[in-house]
Design an enzyme around this catalytic site. Structure first.
Site, PDB file in Angstrom:
ATOM      1  N   ASP A 201      21.140 -50.738  31.965  1.00  0.00           N
ATOM      2  CA  ASP A 201      20.531 -51.492  30.876  1.00  0.00           C
ATOM      3  C   ASP A 201      21.586 -52.036  29.921  1.00  0.00           C
ATOM      4  O   ASP A 201      22.537 -51.336  29.553  1.00  0.00           O
ATOM      5  CB  ASP A 201      19.568 -50.570  30.117  1.00  0.00           C
ATOM      6  CG  ASP A 201      18.817 -51.265  29.011  1.00  0.00           C
ATOM      7  OD1 ASP A 201      17.948 -52.090  29.329  1.00  0.00           O
ATOM      8  OD2 ASP A 201      19.108 -50.987  27.833  1.00  0.00           O
TER       9      ASP A 201
ATOM     10  N   GLU B 250      21.905 -55.220  34.297  1.00  0.00           N
ATOM     11  CA  GLU B 250      21.156 -56.194  33.514  1.00  0.00           C
ATOM     12  C   GLU B 250      22.135 -56.836  32.539  1.00  0.00           C
ATOM     13  O   GLU B 250      22.830 -56.142  31.796  1.00  0.00           O
ATOM     14  CB  GLU B 250      20.035 -55.515  32.724  1.00  0.00           C
ATOM     15  CG  GLU B 250      19.288 -56.505  31.834  1.00  0.00           C
ATOM     16  CD  GLU B 250      18.622 -55.860  30.621  1.00  0.00           C
ATOM     17  OE1 GLU B 250      17.518 -56.304  30.254  1.00  0.00           O
ATOM     18  OE2 GLU B 250      19.208 -54.936  30.028  1.00  0.00           O
TER      19      GLU B 250
END
Length: 535
Positions: A203, A267
């Site tokens: 993330d 990401e």
């Protein structure tokens, strides 16, 4: 050097599970790990290769699991480590790899690391987070703004300093420049790899390191778009994307690759996402793949958008391997963004074929296989802290996070025996799994069929990708691998279009939707043709 195309993850289809909303096994209205295990056969029947499970770790849930208080345990609302092990066993039985989220940019302010760090300036973890003295007038150290609104600095009286948070104030920024912090995060990764996971989705990776000089961000040029947050008024030059992130990536990848059959997926968001994705995945010493926001917030799906996204990824040796998502837990349902209500059924069919035609790993968000729509959650029922803070200008993430409907006529859609944490809508209950199971023409059964065809096609799964045409309404791609060539043709504008003159009508039709056939391209038509094969 290992041949990337021989890896299981090259071209793998990945299904994202948002645990709170997938399936609730204990009746408290919140999905859990046992619920995932109970319904995992649904995912396996789709024909995907892996699941990505969003955070289930111990957390106060200020940001619903992306604020982690213990990286190596399961939050009680989701179950226990034993439940996770049972989920892993079930996935193995079904032939599914399991990828889990890792959040390295920040922790919860309830994490023991932060409790120790904020207790004083001389303890062992004093520098594990980003602390800074105020300016002489008491104001924050610089002008950085958080993604969720307001300054990126929060005053802490115990330390007599500000701490950095790029997201919520309850998510203090880790100082990933510090070798000890990196080692602690590598130990977290090692814990889950030892437990059998096949890799990680990482993330907000480009937020893991900041400029140690704490220089002010420059203003962003006014491009005419609506700015709903102070964050939008700046170029994020210094609060993210530090060059040393790559060194940490290489340490992380060395660990991941030391375990067999593993996969790493980053990401990457922001204005420079394409360059950073390529940088983070260049060569075998770095991550295997990355995905950005090319499609996740796009207002329209156009041939030009697809062509530009594909052009950013070279198929030269040593270049990174892309992944693609049209929707996820942070981005609104694509069908609610990209087409008129009367076109949704046809558009959903075309969209599914397009996602599975792109060179890279397609990521399906739970419910995408059902054609679910974005739900309108009223303000009084909102859970999303970003939407609450920026109401009504920021689109609520809750609208894509509503529970998966399993049974159209059952209480709470068969998701839970208790009141769901977010409401289920009539529009999505009408798209429930049980109804689509018995409908041979449903989006669910089409998705299964398309994934099956793609899995059997080396060209569609791993092949090179050439954009043959991208005009106002039509997109034509050629995928090639292992002596196989597949032409994919799409009509994206919603009107009948002429068959592209540049391609032949000869070949074996692998799949087609919305009346498309060789020589005929109706509105939202899509077709896969294997070249060199008889019709």
């Amino acid at each position: 050097m290992t041949d990337t195309n021989s890896e299981w993850w090259c071209g793998a289809a990945i299904y994202q599970i948002y645990p709170r909303s997938f399936m609730d096994a204990n009746g408290d209205g919140i999905g859990d790990l046992a619920g995932i295990a109970d319904r995992l056969d649904h995912v396996a029947r789709l024909g995907v290769d892996a699941i990505w499970v969003s955070p289930f770790y111990t957390s106060p849930m200020v940001d619903f699991g992306y604020d982690i208080a213990d990286y190596c345990d399961v939050d009680p609302i989701f179950g226990t480590l034993a439940d996770f092990d049972a989920l892993m066993a079930r996935a193995r039985d079904l032939g599914l790899k399991v990828i889990v989220d890792q959040v390295y940019a920040h922790t919860s302010d309830r994490h023991p690391w932060f409790a120790e760090s904020r207790s004083g300036r001389t303890n062992a973890k004093a520098d594990w987070y980003v602390w800074a003295d105020p300016k002489p007038d008491g104001s924050p150290p610089n002008n950085w703004q958080s993604v969720f609104g307001g300054p990126s600095w929060c005053w802490d009286a115990r330390r007599g300093q500000y701490y950095l948070h790029n997201f919520l104030s309850a998510q203090p920024q880790l100082n990933c420049h510090l070798p000890e912090v990196q080692e602690a995060l590598l130990n977290v990764a090692r814990f889950w790899l030892d437990r059998g996971v096949s890799g990680f989705r990482i993330d907000a990776l480009n937020f893991t390191m900041h400029d140690p000089l704490l220089r002010d961000n420059p203003p962003a040029p006014d491009d005419g778009s609506v700015r709903t947050r102070p964050f939008d008024f700046q170029l994020q030059t210094y609060n993210q994307s530090h060059p040393d992130i790559v060194r940490f990536i290489e340490r992380l990848q060395a660990l991941i690759a030391s375990y067999p059959d593993t996969f790493s997926l980053a990401e990457v968001g922001g204005r420079d996402a394409r360059r950073e994705m390529q940088h983070f995945t260049k060569g075998r010493a770095r991550l295997d793949s990355a995905y950005g926001f090319d499609f996740l917030y796009a207002e329209a799906l156009t041939p030009a958008l697809v062509a530009a996204a594909l052009a950013a990824w070279s198929d030269e040796p040593g270049a990174g391997w892309p992944s693609w998502a049209f929707e996820n837990h942070d981005a609104p349902r694509a069908l609610s963004r990209w087409c008129m209500p009367e076109d949704r059924e046809a558009f959903a069919r075309m969209k599914a074929m397009l996602l599975l035609s792109l060179r890279g790993n397609p990521i399906l968000f739970q419910g995408e296989e059902l054609g679910l729509l974005q739900d309108e959650v009223p303000f009084e029922q909102l859970q999303d802290p970003e939407a609450i803070a920026n109401w009504p200008l920021t689109l609520s993430r809750d609208g894509v996070r509503t529970p998966l409907p399993w049974q159209g006529e059952a209480r709470n859609g068969g998701f839970s025996a208790g009141a769901p944490w977010l409401p289920l809508s009539a529009q999505n209950l009408a798209r429930a799994v049980d109804g689509q199971e018995v409908d041979a023409t449903s989006q669910l059964n089409l998705t299964r069929d398309l994934l099956s065809v793609r899995s059997a096609s080396p060209a569609l799964r791993r092949g090179t990708c050439e954009v043959l045409l991208a005009d106002e309404s039509r997109l034509v791609l050629r995928r090639r691998e292992a002596g196989q060539s597949v032409i994919t043709v799409f009509e994206l504008a919603g009107h009948d279009s002429g068959w592209p003159d540049i391609i032949t009508t000869a070949g074996q039709v692998l799949a087609a939707v919305n009346g498309a056939k060789p020589g005929v391209l109706p509105r939202f038509g899509a077709i896969w043709i294997r070249e060199g094969e008889p019709t």
